[in-house]
Design a protein around this motif. Structure first.
Motif, mmCIF file in Angstrom:
data_model
loop_
_atom_site.group_PDB
_atom_site.id
_atom_site.type_symbol
_atom_site.label_atom_id
_atom_site.label_comp_id
_atom_site.label_asym_id
_atom_site.label_seq_id
_atom_site.Cartn_x
_atom_site.Cartn_y
_atom_site.Cartn_z
ATOM 1 N N THR A 144 0.802 -1.226 0.000
ATOM 2 C CA THR A 144 0.000 0.000 0.000
ATOM 3 C C THR A 144 0.839 1.282 0.000
ATOM 4 O O THR A 144 0.405 2.295 -0.529
ATOM 5 N N GLY A 145 2.026 1.249 0.559
ATOM 6 C CA GLY A 145 2.858 2.449 0.574
ATOM 7 C C GLY A 145 4.006 2.382 -0.398
ATOM 8 O O GLY A 145 4.970 3.137 -0.267
ATOM 9 N N CYS A 146 3.924 1.494 -1.405
ATOM 10 C CA CYS A 146 5.075 1.248 -2.277
ATOM 11 C C CYS A 146 4.756 1.470 -3.750
ATOM 12 O O CYS A 146 3.646 1.217 -4.212
ATOM 13 N N ASP A 147 5.771 1.904 -4.484
ATOM 14 C CA ASP A 147 5.748 1.806 -5.934
ATOM 15 C C ASP A 147 6.257 0.420 -6.300
ATOM 16 O O ASP A 147 7.159 -0.118 -5.634
ATOM 17 N N VAL A 148 5.699 -0.149 -7.351
ATOM 18 C CA VAL A 148 6.081 -1.493 -7.780
ATOM 19 C C VAL A 148 6.535 -1.458 -9.231
ATOM 20 O O VAL A 148 5.863 -0.876 -10.090
ATOM 21 N N LEU A 149 7.676 -2.062 -9.501
ATOM 22 C CA LEU A 149 8.148 -2.258 -10.870
ATOM 23 C C LEU A 149 7.767 -3.673 -11.305
ATOM 24 O O LEU A 149 8.099 -4.641 -10.626
ATOM 25 N N GLU A 150 7.074 -3.768 -12.430
ATOM 26 C CA GLU A 150 6.751 -5.067 -13.013
ATOM 27 C C GLU A 150 7.345 -5.124 -14.412
ATOM 28 O O GLU A 150 7.133 -4.210 -15.216
ATOM 29 N N VAL A 151 8.083 -6.185 -14.699
ATOM 30 C CA VAL A 151 8.676 -6.378 -16.026
ATOM 31 C C VAL A 151 7.952 -7.532 -16.713
ATOM 32 O O VAL A 151 7.785 -8.599 -16.135
ATOM 33 N N GLY A 152 7.531 -7.295 -17.951
ATOM 34 C CA GLY A 152 6.864 -8.330 -18.717
ATOM 35 C C GLY A 152 5.447 -8.631 -18.264
ATOM 36 O O GLY A 152 5.100 -9.786 -18.029
ATOM 37 N N LEU A 161 9.978 6.018 -10.710
ATOM 38 C CA LEU A 161 9.540 5.389 -9.465
ATOM 39 C C LEU A 161 9.936 6.227 -8.253
ATOM 40 O O LEU A 161 10.977 6.892 -8.256
ATOM 41 N N THR A 162 9.111 6.156 -7.217
ATOM 42 C CA THR A 162 9.375 6.855 -5.965
ATOM 43 C C THR A 162 9.519 5.833 -4.842
ATOM 44 O O THR A 162 8.645 4.981 -4.669
ATOM 45 N N PRO A 163 10.614 5.879 -4.065
ATOM 46 C CA PRO A 163 10.790 4.920 -2.966
ATOM 47 C C PRO A 163 9.687 5.046 -1.924
ATOM 48 O O PRO A 163 9.095 6.126 -1.785
ATOM 49 N N PRO A 164 9.426 3.970 -1.177
ATOM 50 C CA PRO A 164 10.034 2.646 -1.302
ATOM 51 C C PRO A 164 9.537 1.900 -2.539
ATOM 52 O O PRO A 164 8.389 2.069 -2.952
ATOM 53 N N PRO A 207 23.092 0.435 -0.839
ATOM 54 C CA PRO A 207 21.942 -0.358 -1.267
ATOM 55 C C PRO A 207 21.330 0.125 -2.581
ATOM 56 O O PRO A 207 21.522 1.275 -2.976
ATOM 57 N N PRO A 208 20.576 -0.760 -3.258
ATOM 58 C CA PRO A 208 20.018 -0.454 -4.576
ATOM 59 C C PRO A 208 18.719 0.336 -4.475
ATOM 60 O O PRO A 208 18.279 0.683 -3.372
ATOM 61 N N PHE A 209 18.084 0.585 -5.628
ATOM 62 C CA PHE A 209 16.828 1.353 -5.639
ATOM 63 C C PHE A 209 15.663 0.557 -5.066
ATOM 64 O O PHE A 209 14.664 1.125 -4.660
ATOM 65 N N TRP A 210 15.782 -0.777 -5.013
ATOM 66 C CA TRP A 210 14.665 -1.628 -4.596
ATOM 67 C C TRP A 210 14.828 -2.116 -3.157
ATOM 68 O O TRP A 210 15.946 -2.298 -2.677
#
Length: 281
Positions: free
Chosen positions: A47-55, A113-116, A142-145
């Motif tokens: 609920t408080g996160c941006d999500v990256l989805e590939v494919g 994208l905006t963290p987290p 640490p990385p972006f994710w």
């Protein structure tokens, strides 16, 4: 579970938009929205996160992520045929889904994208391992994710979580577990997909470590591990002879017996070896 939103079932979406899976793109579509929602839940509270989805393909997992409350989803899809189906999802979830028609290997996603940020994807089989390695080897840690929840062929998933002494233990296990906590959270049979692949699949959840498990320079560690496992049947004194002069002395300095083979060495051991090799540079 096809009623997670007001959109039609995935089989209907695929028929409407003529989205037959392309082998050249590593596509195998998950049509059961029960399963896609379950995969989304493996990533935790979104609920408080941006999500990256590939494919995303026709958008089954995309719908699961949005229905499970993801703040925002960035879906990166290489196949232009899927754009119309994904646009319908975007209309159903205003301002929460951005779709980019691009190759994820060529795209800097951080600008969108905006963290987290969490990455959740049923990765195309032909680029899954390469994407994982990229996400685990950024210039800065640490990385972006914060976490990766990724579907792979089951044999790849087993390599990610493998322990020393096993036949599947190797470079991928060391890299993954050195910088993240990794576990298999789901397995899926071939018949869960359309078309059914010849192999089982598994979902791996990786949570980043704020600092790697043991200190080591990534480039040196990578070189040492690659050399050791490229000739995994040989003893370290033979497989690593090109890594540093007087390799037997370097191994002993790292607390490793020169007669060990790569699969017998723990992550801690390889990190100690990487430090010892770096010290000779």
């Amino acid at each position: 579970m096809s009623a997670i939103d007001r959109l039609p079932p995935l089989r209907e979406v695929i028929a409407t938009h003529e989205l037959s899976a392309k082998k050249s793109l590593g596509q195998n579509f998950l049509l059961d929205l029960n399963l896609t929602a379950k995969i989304a839940r493996q990533a935790g509270d979104l609920t408080g996160c941006d999500v990256l989805e590939v494919g995303p393909g026709p958008g089954g997992l995309t719908r699961g992520l949005l229905a499970e409350g993801a703040r925002r989803v960035l879906a990166v899809e290489k196949d232009p045929r899927c754009m119309a189906a994904l646009a319908e999802i975007s209309a159903e979830y205003p301002d929460r889904l951005e779709v980019i028609n691009a190759d994820a290997l060529d795209l800097d996603v951080t600008a969108h994208l905006t963290p987290p940020i969490r990455v959740v994807a049923n990765l195309p089989y032909n680029v899954g391992t390469e994407l994982l390695v990229r996400w685990l080897t950024p210039a800065q840690w640490p990385p972006f994710w914060d976490s990766l929840t990724l579907m792979f062929q089951k044999e790849v998933a087993e390599r990610i979580v493998a322990q020393p002494g096993s036949k599947t233990y190797g470079r991928l296990a060391i890299l993954s577990q050195w910088r993240a906590e990794a576990k298999i959270v789901m397995t899926l049979p071939p018949e869960a997909f359309t078309p059914p692949p010849k192999i089982h699949s598994a979902v791996v959840h990786l949570t980043r470590r704020e600092t790697p498990l043991f200190p080591a320079d990534y480039k040196v560690l990578s070189r040492v591990v690659a050399a050791a496992f490229n000739q995994r049947r040989k003893m370290l004194r033979a497989s690593l002879k090109g890594v540093a002069p007087n390799i037997e002395e370097v191994l002993k300095e790292a607390g490793l017996e020169p007669t060990l083979r790569a699969e017998q060495v723990s992550i801690e051991g390889f990190c100690a070896l990487a430090r010892a090799v770096a010290g000779k540079g």
